[in-house]
Write an enzyme that holds these catalytic residues in place. Structure first.
Site, PDB file in Angstrom:
ATOM      1  N   GLY A 154      28.491  46.446  61.202  1.00  0.00           N
ATOM      2  CA  GLY A 154      28.948  45.378  60.317  1.00  0.00           C
ATOM      3  C   GLY A 154      29.631  44.286  61.104  1.00  0.00           C
ATOM      4  O   GLY A 154      29.255  43.974  62.235  1.00  0.00           O
ATOM      5  N   ARG A 155      30.660  43.713  60.493  1.00  0.00           N
ATOM      6  CA  ARG A 155      31.360  42.584  61.100  1.00  0.00           C
ATOM      7  C   ARG A 155      31.947  42.939  62.465  1.00  0.00           C
ATOM      8  O   ARG A 155      31.864  42.165  63.419  1.00  0.00           O
ATOM      9  CB  ARG A 155      32.475  42.137  60.148  1.00  0.00           C
ATOM     10  CG  ARG A 155      33.169  40.860  60.536  1.00  0.00           C
ATOM     11  CD  ARG A 155      34.127  40.408  59.461  1.00  0.00           C
ATOM     12  NE  ARG A 155      35.113  41.428  59.137  1.00  0.00           N
ATOM     13  CZ  ARG A 155      36.381  41.150  58.819  1.00  0.00           C
ATOM     14  NH1 ARG A 155      36.784  39.902  58.759  1.00  0.00           N
ATOM     15  NH2 ARG A 155      37.223  42.118  58.518  1.00  0.00           N
ATOM     16  N   SER A 175      23.722  53.497  60.820  1.00  0.00           N
ATOM     17  CA  SER A 175      24.551  53.698  59.635  1.00  0.00           C
ATOM     18  C   SER A 175      23.582  54.007  58.499  1.00  0.00           C
ATOM     19  O   SER A 175      22.368  53.797  58.636  1.00  0.00           O
ATOM     20  CB  SER A 175      25.428  52.483  59.317  1.00  0.00           C
ATOM     21  OG  SER A 175      24.634  51.382  58.924  1.00  0.00           O
ATOM     22  N   ARG A 176      24.086  54.491  57.398  1.00  0.00           N
ATOM     23  CA  ARG A 176      23.206  54.969  56.335  1.00  0.00           C
ATOM     24  C   ARG A 176      22.235  53.912  55.826  1.00  0.00           C
ATOM     25  O   ARG A 176      21.093  54.219  55.496  1.00  0.00           O
ATOM     26  CB  ARG A 176      24.040  55.512  55.169  1.00  0.00           C
ATOM     27  CG  ARG A 176      24.660  56.871  55.440  1.00  0.00           C
ATOM     28  CD  ARG A 176      25.376  57.425  54.229  1.00  0.00           C
ATOM     29  NE  ARG A 176      25.847  58.785  54.476  1.00  0.00           N
ATOM     30  CZ  ARG A 176      27.015  59.085  55.042  1.00  0.00           C
ATOM     31  NH1 ARG A 176      27.820  58.109  55.409  1.00  0.00           N
ATOM     32  NH2 ARG A 176      27.365  60.342  55.248  1.00  0.00           N
ATOM     33  N   THR A 234      38.258  52.827  66.981  1.00  0.00           N
ATOM     34  CA  THR A 234      39.268  51.847  66.579  1.00  0.00           C
ATOM     35  C   THR A 234      39.164  51.594  65.077  1.00  0.00           C
ATOM     36  O   THR A 234      39.674  50.593  64.579  1.00  0.00           O
ATOM     37  CB  THR A 234      39.081  50.515  67.338  1.00  0.00           C
ATOM     38  OG1 THR A 234      37.750  50.032  67.121  1.00  0.00           O
ATOM     39  CG2 THR A 234      39.327  50.697  68.825  1.00  0.00           C
ATOM     40  N   ARG A 236      39.099  54.341  61.819  1.00  0.00           N
ATOM     41  CA  ARG A 236      40.067  55.194  61.134  1.00  0.00           C
ATOM     42  C   ARG A 236      39.955  56.600  61.699  1.00  0.00           C
ATOM     43  O   ARG A 236      38.858  57.115  61.903  1.00  0.00           O
ATOM     44  CB  ARG A 236      39.829  55.206  59.619  1.00  0.00           C
ATOM     45  CG  ARG A 236      40.196  53.918  58.910  1.00  0.00           C
ATOM     46  CD  ARG A 236      41.699  53.647  58.949  1.00  0.00           C
ATOM     47  NE  ARG A 236      42.091  52.449  58.227  1.00  0.00           N
ATOM     48  CZ  ARG A 236      42.149  51.234  58.756  1.00  0.00           C
ATOM     49  NH1 ARG A 236      41.823  51.052  60.029  1.00  0.00           N
ATOM     50  NH2 ARG A 236      42.535  50.204  58.021  1.00  0.00           N
ATOM     51  N   GLU A 265      49.696  59.145  61.522  1.00  0.00           N
ATOM     52  CA  GLU A 265      50.280  58.047  62.286  1.00  0.00           C
ATOM     53  C   GLU A 265      51.684  57.767  61.781  1.00  0.00           C
ATOM     54  O   GLU A 265      51.892  57.723  60.568  1.00  0.00           O
ATOM     55  CB  GLU A 265      49.405  56.793  62.165  1.00  0.00           C
ATOM     56  CG  GLU A 265      47.998  56.985  62.730  1.00  0.00           C
ATOM     57  CD  GLU A 265      47.146  55.723  62.623  1.00  0.00           C
ATOM     58  OE1 GLU A 265      47.669  54.667  62.208  1.00  0.00           O
ATOM     59  OE2 GLU A 265      45.947  55.793  62.950  1.00  0.00           O
ATOM     60  N   HIS A 284      47.534  52.427  67.363  1.00  0.00           N
ATOM     61  CA  HIS A 284      46.930  51.657  66.265  1.00  0.00           C
ATOM     62  C   HIS A 284      47.353  50.191  66.349  1.00  0.00           C
ATOM     63  O   HIS A 284      47.979  49.646  65.439  1.00  0.00           O
ATOM     64  CB  HIS A 284      47.306  52.239  64.900  1.00  0.00           C
ATOM     65  CG  HIS A 284      46.338  51.834  63.823  1.00  0.00           C
ATOM     66  ND1 HIS A 284      46.197  52.519  62.644  1.00  0.00           N
ATOM     67  CD2 HIS A 284      45.460  50.791  63.746  1.00  0.00           C
ATOM     68  CE1 HIS A 284      45.273  51.930  61.891  1.00  0.00           C
ATOM     69  NE2 HIS A 284      44.813  50.876  62.548  1.00  0.00           N
TER      70      HIS A 284
END
Length: 318
Positions: A154-155, A175-176, A234, A236, A265, A284
């Site tokens: 994605g982005r 990806s799916r 980077t 989740r 976290e 993070h």
């Protein structure tokens, strides 16, 4: 607004007051710098506040916590969405949830490459040895000619792909719902999921956390990777089975992991990932830049002023 009480949470770097004019609200603003350890602490510390400003997903607000904060009327999350806030529950309780802007994906994409380069050239260890009086101790890896695998295009993933291509890497992705045509728009080859893990020299994760992506990278996927491969996350933490990853690193099933996100976290002080020599970890900080913080905090102040004026803006409905 003199009687309004505002809590600004998780200001780890102690910069919230620097990036926005909180005094313009003419309210009582308290900034918290440490994470709250558990729901009961969240409730006890925030019971007297009308407004809470949450920094991304650092402090969860599930329905149970929201129900125990009867004074809360406005919850502002920095960024466009927050998976740690039960927005429908908040709405049912009469709590308005607002978002802020988020300049773009550049910050996290740049950190992704900082982690990759640091890991393949062993920069943390080499820097430490120089400070201790030593010199060269390891042999790095050349990225040119290697394969960069992207779990998500994605982005963010597409930005990371462009940099990999500039380094002369072959870029592949899965990806799916990724199609061959969509991948080709970014100069990337769409592959089967199995091929992504088997072929990648560097595998970088860029997916949204959901029930479908939780645990997507588990023991089987890690075992399918090359023993020379680097895993980068980077996105989740829970997208990767953390226990399986620790086992894979301990057994040297992969070369290493470079991680900015974790299941819990802040990362517990005694967590294995803090000590493994083939784990490069950062706290993070993918989104932690001056530009992002300026937008986050300035928009938060604007959101609060609009709410007090009876005209809430940037309201999240779900």
């Amino acid at each position: 607004m003199n009687d309004l009480r505002i809590a600004v949470l998780d200001d780890y770097q102690r910069v919230a007051r620097k990036y926005a004019d909180w005094d313009s609200l003419n309210a009582r603003v308290e900034v918290f710098h440490e994470a709250f350890p558990g729901a009961d602490t969240v409730v006890s510390r925030l019971a007297e506040f009308d407004v809470v400003v949450a920094m991304r997903e650092r402090t969860p607000f599930p329905a149970d916590v929201l129900r125990r904060l009867p004074r809360l009327r406005l919850l502002v999350t920095t960024g466009p969405v927050n998976a740690s806030i039960d927005v429908p529950a908040a709405k049912a309780l009469g709590i308005v949830v607002c978002r802020t802007g988020y300049p773009d994906a550049a910050a996290t994409a740049e950190l992704t490459w900082a982690l990759i380069l640091a890991a393949v050239r062993n920069l943390p260890a080499e820097t430490r040895h120089v400070r201790e009086g030593g010199w060269q101790t390891s042999v790095g890896i050349l990225l040119e000619g290697k394969t960069l695998g992207l779990l998500g295009l994605g982005r963010l993933g597409s930005r990371v792909a462009r940099v990999g291509q500039a380094f002369g890497m072959e870029t592949i992705a899965w990806s799916r719902h990724l199609t061959t045509a969509k991948a080709a728009e970014h100069g990337v080859t769409a592959v089967a999921r199995e091929a992504l893990f088997a072929r990648s020299d560097v595998l970088s994760i860029h997916m949204v956390l959901s029930e479908r992506s939780r645990g997507l990278v588990g023991a089987a996927e890690l075992s399918a990777m090359k023993d020379t491969a680097l895993l980068v996350n980077t996105s989740r933490g829970p997208i990767v089975d953390e226990g399986a990853l620790v086992d894979a690193l301990r057994q040297r099933k992969i070369r290493g992991a470079a991680l900015d996100v974790f299941d819990a976290e802040p990362l517990p002080a005694d967590h294995a990932l803090r000590t493994l020599d083939n784990a490069l970890v950062t706290p993070h900080i993918g989104y932690v830049t001056e530009g992002n913080y300026q937008v986050f905090y300035q928009d938060a102040v604007e959101n609060i002023a609009a709410f007090v004026a009876g005209e809430p803006i940037r309201v999240l409905e779900r």
